[in-house]
Scaffold this motif. Sequence first.
Motif, PDB file in Angstrom:
ATOM      1  N   HIS A 146      18.956  67.683 -11.596  1.00 13.81           N
ATOM      2  CA  HIS A 146      19.734  68.401 -12.624  1.00 13.81           C
ATOM      3  C   HIS A 146      20.417  69.624 -12.007  1.00 13.81           C
ATOM      4  N   ALA A 147      21.185  69.375 -10.967  1.00 12.17           N
ATOM      5  CA  ALA A 147      21.875  70.456 -10.263  1.00 12.17           C
ATOM      6  C   ALA A 147      23.015  71.024 -11.102  1.00 12.17           C
ATOM      7  N   ASN A 148      23.425  72.230 -10.762  1.00 13.65           N
ATOM      8  CA  ASN A 148      24.612  72.836 -11.373  1.00 13.65           C
ATOM      9  C   ASN A 148      25.833  72.648 -10.478  1.00 13.65           C
TER      10      ASN A 148
ATOM     11  N   ASN B 150      31.270  58.890 -14.644  1.00 15.66           N
ATOM     12  CA  ASN B 150      31.392  59.786 -15.804  1.00 15.66           C
ATOM     13  C   ASN B 150      30.486  61.016 -15.723  1.00 15.66           C
ATOM     14  N   VAL B 151      30.346  61.563 -14.522  1.00 10.80           N
ATOM     15  CA  VAL B 151      29.509  62.766 -14.378  1.00 10.80           C
ATOM     16  C   VAL B 151      30.301  63.943 -13.796  1.00 10.80           C
ATOM     17  N   ARG B 152      31.628  63.767 -13.639  1.00 13.48           N
ATOM     18  CA  ARG B 152      32.404  64.825 -12.983  1.00 13.48           C
ATOM     19  C   ARG B 152      32.236  66.178 -13.679  1.00 13.48           C
ATOM     20  N   ASP B 153      32.237  66.160 -15.017  1.00  9.72           N
ATOM     21  CA  ASP B 153      32.202  67.432 -15.739  1.00  9.72           C
ATOM     22  C   ASP B 153      30.822  68.081 -15.764  1.00  9.72           C
ATOM     23  N   LYS B 154      29.813  67.352 -15.313  1.00 14.44           N
ATOM     24  CA  LYS B 154      28.454  67.919 -15.324  1.00 14.44           C
ATOM     25  C   LYS B 154      28.246  68.934 -14.203  1.00 14.44           C
ATOM     26  N   TYR B 155      29.102  68.857 -13.160  1.00 10.13           N
ATOM     27  CA  TYR B 155      28.846  69.665 -11.966  1.00 10.13           C
ATOM     28  C   TYR B 155      30.065  70.476 -11.555  1.00 10.13           C
ATOM     29  N   THR B 156      29.791  71.643 -11.012  1.00 12.12           N
ATOM     30  CA  THR B 156      30.839  72.411 -10.343  1.00 12.12           C
ATOM     31  C   THR B 156      30.894  71.907  -8.902  1.00 12.12           C
ATOM     32  N   VAL B 157      32.098  71.587  -8.444  1.00  7.14           N
ATOM     33  CA  VAL B 157      32.239  71.088  -7.068  1.00  7.14           C
ATOM     34  C   VAL B 157      32.860  72.182  -6.208  1.00  7.14           C
ATOM     35  N   MET B 158      32.129  72.556  -5.156  1.00  4.51           N
ATOM     36  CA  MET B 158      32.621  73.567  -4.217  1.00  4.51           C
ATOM     37  C   MET B 158      32.764  72.929  -2.843  1.00  4.51           C
ATOM     38  N   ILE B 159      33.863  73.251  -2.145  1.00  2.94           N
ATOM     39  CA  ILE B 159      34.068  72.670  -0.814  1.00  2.94           C
ATOM     40  C   ILE B 159      34.442  73.751   0.206  1.00  2.94           C
TER      41      ILE B 159
ATOM     42  N   ILE C 241      18.414  80.896 -10.301  1.00  5.06           N
ATOM     43  CA  ILE C 241      19.580  81.047 -11.190  1.00  5.06           C
ATOM     44  C   ILE C 241      20.323  79.730 -11.361  1.00  5.06           C
ATOM     45  N   GLY C 242      19.991  78.749 -10.533  1.00  2.00           N
ATOM     46  CA  GLY C 242      20.603  77.434 -10.654  1.00  2.00           C
ATOM     47  C   GLY C 242      20.193  76.563  -9.481  1.00  2.00           C
TER      48      GLY C 242
ATOM     49  N   GLY D 150      19.956  83.465  -5.031  1.00  2.00           N
ATOM     50  CA  GLY D 150      18.957  83.102  -6.036  1.00  2.00           C
ATOM     51  C   GLY D 150      18.965  81.645  -6.449  1.00  2.00           C
ATOM     52  N   TYR D 151      19.716  80.826  -5.733  1.00  2.00           N
ATOM     53  CA  TYR D 151      19.771  79.395  -6.060  1.00  2.00           C
ATOM     54  C   TYR D 151      18.626  78.623  -5.406  1.00  2.00           C
ATOM     55  N   GLU D 152      18.227  77.530  -6.051  1.00  2.00           N
ATOM     56  CA  GLU D 152      17.333  76.569  -5.420  1.00  2.00           C
ATOM     57  C   GLU D 152      18.228  75.538  -4.725  1.00  2.00           C
ATOM     58  N   ILE D 153      17.934  75.265  -3.461  1.00  2.00           N
ATOM     59  CA  ILE D 153      18.854  74.460  -2.653  1.00  2.00           C
ATOM     60  C   ILE D 153      18.248  73.103  -2.318  1.00  2.00           C
ATOM     61  N   TYR D 154      19.044  72.078  -2.464  1.00  2.00           N
ATOM     62  CA  TYR D 154      18.668  70.737  -2.003  1.00  2.00           C
ATOM     63  C   TYR D 154      19.655  70.358  -0.899  1.00  2.00           C
ATOM     64  N   ASP D 155      19.214  70.517   0.329  1.00  2.00           N
ATOM     65  CA  ASP D 155      20.094  70.296   1.481  1.00  2.00           C
ATOM     66  C   ASP D 155      19.949  68.846   1.954  1.00  2.00           C
ATOM     67  N   LEU D 156      21.020  68.092   1.818  1.00  2.00           N
ATOM     68  CA  LEU D 156      20.972  66.665   2.173  1.00  2.00           C
ATOM     69  C   LEU D 156      21.285  66.426   3.647  1.00  2.00           C
TER      70      LEU D 156
END
Lengths: 212, 343
Positions: free
Chosen positions: A139-141, A167-176, A88-89, A116-122
């Motif tokens: 191309h993360a969400n 200039n990429v702030r609006d491309k991603y949802t930031v969750m903390i 789903i993202g 349902g997300y694909e995860i990239y765990d750093l």
Amino acid sequence: MNKIEEISEYLQKGKAKIVKKLVQEALDEGMDPKVILNEGLLDGMMIVGGKFKREEVFVPDVLVAARAMNMGIGVLEPRLVEAGNEPIGKVVIGTVKGDLHDIGKNLVTMMLKGAGYEIYDLGVDVDAATFIDKAEEVHANIICMSALLTTTMPNMQGVIDLMKERNVRDKYTVMIGGAPVTESFAKEIGADYYTADATSAAEVAKKVAKSC
Amino acid sequence: MNCLTRQEVKDVIEGRGAAGRPPILFDLWIGNNVFNGDEGVRSAWLAKYPQDVEDIFLNIPDLIHAPADDPNYRWAGTDMDDMEDQGLDARILIDDWESEEAEKFFETFPNPEYKGLIPEKKPSGERYTIARWWYGFFERHWSLRGMENALMDFYLYPDEIHHLYQKLADFYMRIMERACTEMKIDGFFISDDLGTQKSPFFSQDIFREFFKPYYKQIIVKAHELGAHFWLHTCGNIELFLPEFIEIGLDVIHPIQKYTMEEKQIAEKYGDQICILAGFDVQQTIPFGTPEEVRKEVRYLLDAYQRDDGRLMLTMGNGSTEDWKLESLQALYEEAIFYGSRNR
């Protein structure tokens, strides 16, 4: 109880070997792998998440359920690829620079996977550029950040600042999230969401996916 | 600065009477990182305030590194590289309980008779003295297995965990005996974080099966040695508190702010256990003003202070570089002033 319900039930009990066997049987019986994934495995994981949020079960229960989910997905994966199943993202997640705490972030990872997300765990001790580079690459969400220390919380701000600079702030949802992190801190640094526990994080992430 | 006597602190812990003010132990958690790493400046600053309890750290084994005179005096059973690039709770020394490395781990368990256990510099013995070590049962367990494996072990490898915890209990009981033989020790203080911000890590059933029996052994041992037993356990642990009281725990720390409600804890348990109240280090100390610190001190004292004692004051956890000296000054001043009222 049908096979899909059985998969969900045994996943909730953390019975990994049985889940693996049932998933294989379901495939052999010709069931749609997407149905097995969504209505069996992920449904079971979200039920465990709900119980965890309501404090009806505890972290070990979430972990053994996630282990069962992963074993089931292991069986399903080749068939899901064949069927062209899409997550789903995509989420890039990590514990911020200077912080070596792992478990909270990992619980969020499990619940997001269950959503349902694909995860990239750093991993841990992740610098700002690495979060953004990975998000751009895959191309993360969503970018998810964790911190357990008051001294490392400000590094969440550093990631957001660098996103703005590039200039990429609006491309991603930031969750903390993380023990000392609060709603007001999230607002202060310009994050989109603060969640207090792993299940809430997955619930918010599901809403984010729907709005994309 | 005048400190409370050994007897006054004992009386407070045992609920036999409050001293002129609650014992103040903030210094135990204030490191030199608040003073740019300068130990001399730290000591001089803290000397202005009460330090009612003296502490000494026992030299328990390192996770990986052994001293030259005892190659088995470490937790790792085999040589391992440092794992500093991995999460604190993700480092795995024992990958599989059914492996040779696990057998080696049990075979080469550290010897509690190691002569370096007791530090050369002994406590002065003038004040109430605690012997400390960190990583009790769960913390030692996850430091060996990684947090996720450790939490699943309760379901997947119960026999191995009982074996591990009994070995740890035996080790701890022997080092407690040695500490009391070689020094004047009034209490033992260990850490074992059993809670998260919202709830305990695990269920009451897991606590009863894997923790309560082994904690009981070491608490009973402390009492046999004429000492109290103190436990630091972060997070919300209210579910376990009645049973810790039942097995004789003397002092609980920190009743972490935002995880449990202080007044409720005081009402339910304040007459049964000594609360070593840990001042909030998640918000108030790093981000609050001195006036907010003073207000929080008054709140804690109003919640916990009793005529029979059962309250001591300290920090919620170890210091980080963002602690402000003006806040610590306010903390001490208000604790002494407000804590002494009507006494």
